[in-house]
Design a protein around this motif. Structure first.
Motif, PDB file in Angstrom:
ATOM      1  N   LEU A   1       0.832  -1.209   0.000  1.00  0.00           N
ATOM      2  CA  LEU A   1       0.000   0.000   0.000  1.00  0.00           C
ATOM      3  C   LEU A   1       0.864   1.257   0.000  1.00  0.00           C
ATOM      4  O   LEU A   1       0.981   1.962   0.989  1.00  0.00           O
ATOM      5  N   THR A   2       1.479   1.513  -1.137  1.00  0.00           N
ATOM      6  CA  THR A   2       2.273   2.731  -1.323  1.00  0.00           C
ATOM      7  C   THR A   2       1.820   3.377  -2.618  1.00  0.00           C
ATOM      8  O   THR A   2       1.438   2.688  -3.565  1.00  0.00           O
ATOM      9  N   GLY A   3       1.840   4.677  -2.660  1.00  0.00           N
ATOM     10  CA  GLY A   3       1.406   5.384  -3.861  1.00  0.00           C
ATOM     11  C   GLY A   3      -0.104   5.335  -3.996  1.00  0.00           C
ATOM     12  O   GLY A   3      -0.832   5.053  -3.040  1.00  0.00           O
ATOM     13  N   MET A   4      -0.570   5.591  -5.186  1.00  0.00           N
ATOM     14  CA  MET A   4      -2.011   5.603  -5.452  1.00  0.00           C
ATOM     15  C   MET A   4      -2.470   4.190  -5.768  1.00  0.00           C
ATOM     16  O   MET A   4      -2.119   3.642  -6.812  1.00  0.00           O
ATOM     17  N   THR A   5      -3.229   3.600  -4.849  1.00  0.00           N
ATOM     18  CA  THR A   5      -3.657   2.217  -5.030  1.00  0.00           C
ATOM     19  C   THR A   5      -5.166   2.102  -5.077  1.00  0.00           C
ATOM     20  O   THR A   5      -5.899   2.936  -4.545  1.00  0.00           O
ATOM     21  N   ALA A   6      -5.606   1.044  -5.724  1.00  0.00           N
ATOM     22  CA  ALA A   6      -7.024   0.693  -5.808  1.00  0.00           C
ATOM     23  C   ALA A   6      -7.123  -0.817  -5.640  1.00  0.00           C
ATOM     24  O   ALA A   6      -6.140  -1.538  -5.835  1.00  0.00           O
ATOM     25  N   ILE A   7      -8.306  -1.274  -5.281  1.00  0.00           N
ATOM     26  CA  ILE A   7      -8.505  -2.711  -5.106  1.00  0.00           C
ATOM     27  C   ILE A   7      -9.736  -3.145  -5.894  1.00  0.00           C
ATOM     28  O   ILE A   7     -10.750  -2.446  -5.926  1.00  0.00           O
ATOM     29  N   ALA A   8      -9.607  -4.280  -6.565  1.00  0.00           N
ATOM     30  CA  ALA A   8     -10.710  -4.864  -7.326  1.00  0.00           C
ATOM     31  C   ALA A   8     -11.117  -6.158  -6.634  1.00  0.00           C
ATOM     32  O   ALA A   8     -10.273  -7.017  -6.380  1.00  0.00           O
ATOM     33  N   LEU A   9     -12.404  -6.281  -6.321  1.00  0.00           N
ATOM     34  CA  LEU A   9     -12.916  -7.441  -5.588  1.00  0.00           C
ATOM     35  C   LEU A   9     -14.012  -8.138  -6.378  1.00  0.00           C
ATOM     36  O   LEU A   9     -14.879  -7.477  -6.948  1.00  0.00           O
ATOM     37  N   SER A  10     -13.977  -9.461  -6.370  1.00  0.00           N
ATOM     38  CA  SER A  10     -15.022 -10.233  -7.025  1.00  0.00           C
ATOM     39  C   SER A  10     -15.654 -11.177  -6.009  1.00  0.00           C
ATOM     40  O   SER A  10     -14.960 -11.961  -5.365  1.00  0.00           O
ATOM     41  N   GLN A  11     -16.959 -11.106  -5.900  1.00  0.00           N
ATOM     42  CA  GLN A  11     -17.689 -11.968  -4.976  1.00  0.00           C
ATOM     43  C   GLN A  11     -18.001 -13.320  -5.609  1.00  0.00           C
ATOM     44  O   GLN A  11     -18.300 -14.272  -4.894  1.00  0.00           O
ATOM     45  N   ASP A  12     -17.929 -13.429  -6.942  1.00  0.00           N
ATOM     46  CA  ASP A  12     -18.348 -14.646  -7.629  1.00  0.00           C
ATOM     47  C   ASP A  12     -17.229 -15.377  -8.362  1.00  0.00           C
ATOM     48  O   ASP A  12     -17.114 -16.587  -8.265  1.00  0.00           O
TER      49      ASP A  12
END
Length: 174
Positions: A78-89
């Motif tokens: 978690l450094t810099g500009m981060t994003a997270i992609a999550l999938s429930q399926d």
């Protein structure tokens, strides 16, 4: 000093992300710094079509959510500009889509991810992205089963034709 109201709002945001991470089949953490608006729009559209939730949040809040969800190892990324992609399926969709965009966009970078309750590094995410989708795997398995059944049917039909040909006179001989 932040007010209690702001702290409560942040706490709810962290708990919400942690709950989504706990129930997600998989997730991928990316550096999105420098991505153009058109590229970001295309990325978000692809993720939405696949049923993947994409969240941009402060690293401190994401780190706290990682701790709550049991993915504390991801905090080092978690450094810099981060994003997270999550999938429930679909456990493969976030990795596949993020890898596709990381290959196209030079400044877009995969950092880490998680699947099956464990944290994976960049190599793990790339390996996951290379896995065929569930539909492709099912189609391959069905094709294998069908080819075996067709082979059996051809052998049985050849045996029946041979037995019928030996036991009866052919029309030309009659």
């Amino acid at each position: 000093m932040p007010s209690n109201k702001i702290l409560e709002e942040k706490k709810l945001v962290v708990e919400s992300l942690a709950a989504k991470m706990k129930t997600a089949k998989a997730g991928v953490l990316v550096k999105y710094e420098g991505i153009k608006v058109a590229e970001d729009t295309a990325l978000r559209n692809a993720l939405r079509k696949a049923g993947v939730e994409y969240t941009v949040m402060k690293n401190t809040l994401t780190g706290k959510a990682c701790d709550l969800a049991g993915y504390g190892e991801m905090k080092e990324h978690l450094t810099g500009m981060t994003a997270i992609a999550l999938s429930q399926d679909d456990p493969i969709a976030p990795a596949k889509i993020m890898k596709e965009f990381a290959d196209k966009i030079q400044c877009f970078e995969i950092k880490a991810g998680f699947v099956d309750g464990g944290v994976i590094d960049l190599a793990g995410v790339e390996s996951l992205a290379a896995t065929p989708s569930k539909e492709v795997l099912i189609a391959k398995m069905m094709g294998s089963l069908m080819s075996s059944l067709y082979g059996l049917a051809y052998v049985l039909q050849a045996k029946i034709d041979k037995e019928n040909g030996e036991g009866a006179e052919s029309p030309a001989e009659a």
